[in-house]
Scaffold this motif. Structure first.
Motif, mmCIF file in Angstrom:
data_model
loop_
_atom_site.group_PDB
_atom_site.id
_atom_site.type_symbol
_atom_site.label_atom_id
_atom_site.label_comp_id
_atom_site.label_asym_id
_atom_site.label_seq_id
_atom_site.Cartn_x
_atom_site.Cartn_y
_atom_site.Cartn_z
ATOM 1 N N ASN A 13 0.818 -1.321 0.062
ATOM 2 C CA ASN A 13 0.033 -0.052 -0.029
ATOM 3 C C ASN A 13 0.796 1.289 -0.053
ATOM 4 O O ASN A 13 0.745 1.942 0.970
ATOM 5 C CB ASN A 13 -0.852 0.086 1.142
ATOM 6 N N PHE A 14 1.724 1.328 -1.300
ATOM 7 C CA PHE A 14 2.562 2.625 -1.188
ATOM 8 C C PHE A 14 1.657 3.708 -1.455
ATOM 9 O O PHE A 14 1.179 3.840 -2.620
ATOM 10 C CB PHE A 14 3.699 2.364 -2.090
ATOM 11 N N LEU A 15 1.480 4.739 -0.573
ATOM 12 C CA LEU A 15 0.559 5.925 -0.725
ATOM 13 C C LEU A 15 -1.003 5.734 -1.105
ATOM 14 O O LEU A 15 -1.643 6.579 -0.930
ATOM 15 C CB LEU A 15 1.275 6.756 -1.569
ATOM 16 N N ILE A 16 -1.165 4.575 -1.956
ATOM 17 C CA ILE A 16 -2.661 4.498 -2.438
ATOM 18 C C ILE A 16 -2.683 2.925 -2.049
ATOM 19 O O ILE A 16 -1.913 2.147 -2.362
ATOM 20 C CB ILE A 16 -2.446 4.672 -3.825
ATOM 21 N N TYR A 17 -3.953 2.446 -1.345
ATOM 22 C CA TYR A 17 -4.422 1.331 -1.157
ATOM 23 C C TYR A 17 -4.408 0.501 -2.411
ATOM 24 O O TYR A 17 -5.006 0.850 -3.385
ATOM 25 C CB TYR A 17 -5.945 1.269 -0.344
ATOM 26 N N GLY A 18 -3.646 -0.661 -2.212
ATOM 27 C CA GLY A 18 -3.558 -1.663 -3.561
ATOM 28 C C GLY A 18 -2.524 -1.297 -4.327
ATOM 29 O O GLY A 18 -2.065 -2.382 -4.832
ATOM 30 N N PHE A 19 -1.575 -0.306 -4.122
ATOM 31 C CA PHE A 19 -0.213 -0.250 -4.861
ATOM 32 C C PHE A 19 0.796 -0.689 -4.093
ATOM 33 O O PHE A 19 1.255 -0.184 -2.928
ATOM 34 C CB PHE A 19 0.064 1.131 -5.246
ATOM 35 N N ASN A 20 1.108 -1.986 -4.482
ATOM 36 C CA ASN A 20 2.124 -2.872 -3.862
ATOM 37 C C ASN A 20 3.483 -2.919 -4.615
ATOM 38 O O ASN A 20 3.407 -3.127 -5.763
ATOM 39 C CB ASN A 20 1.674 -4.168 -3.377
ATOM 40 N N ILE A 21 4.380 -2.687 -4.029
ATOM 41 C CA ILE A 21 5.848 -2.979 -4.664
ATOM 42 C C ILE A 21 6.481 -4.421 -3.995
ATOM 43 O O ILE A 21 6.317 -4.849 -2.896
ATOM 44 C CB ILE A 21 6.875 -1.969 -3.971
#
Length: 180
Positions: A13-21
């Motif tokens: 959850n990089f800054l936005i929910y669901g945006f994963n690295i």
């Protein structure tokens, strides 16, 4: 949840929910983007200082033009003439304000985003913020300080002079202040 730095290549959850690295390659690309963003933040600070200097120089020229001539009524007419290069028209004011507002908004937004990135407590992203800000300061820091010193000089030369070159008025004001 502990508030300590961690050094994993996976960021959920990089800054936005669901945006994963999920890999080291994507984390490296993200770190490069963060470095660029922190560098860009310093560049925006430099641009904001340059913008304020432009307005200060314009105002100083206007004041010196008014004070240079004894007949201020004629000068007032000249300043209202749209062809006068020292005239600040409504369009100029809107442009100055719009530029200042957009720079302020960009700086605030990017600053908060960089703060949120640092507060993810991922060590790699934190180091990327530091490297980008450091590089930006290395490139723009001396220029930034030079412009601030020039602005202080402009203010001192323009606004600290005797009232339109009339030292008697300044002496009267000082004497009135002392007598109070």
């Amino acid at each position: 949840m502990h508030m300590t730095f961690w050094w994993s290549s996976e960021v959920d959850n990089f800054l936005i929910y669901g945006f994963n690295i999920t890999s080291a390659g994507y984390l490296s690309l993200l770190c490069i983007c963060v470095i660029f963003s922190a560098f860009f933040f310093e560049w925006l600070r430099y641009l904001q200082t340059k913008q304020r200097q432009r307005e200060l120089i314009l105002r100083a020229k206007q004041l010196s033009l008014i004070c240079a001539n004894e007949n201020t009524i004629l000068i007032a007419r000249n300043l209202s003439d749209p062809r006068n290069p020292l005239n600040i028209t409504v369009c100029d004011r809107v442009l100055l304000f719009g530029t200042d507002l957009s720079l302020w908004f960009s700086l605030q937004s990017l600053g908060y985003i960089l703060m949120l990135i640092a507060m993810l407590y991922n060590g790699w992203l934190f180091i990327a913020c530091i490297i980008g800000g450091g590089l930006g300061y290395f490139v723009f820091g001396q220029k930034f300080m030079k412009i601030n010193m020039q602005n202080c000089q402009i203010i001192r030369e323009t606004y600290c002079m005797a009232t339109c070159g009339e030292p008697d008025i300044l002496k009267q004001l000082i004497n009135n202040f002392i007598q109070m």
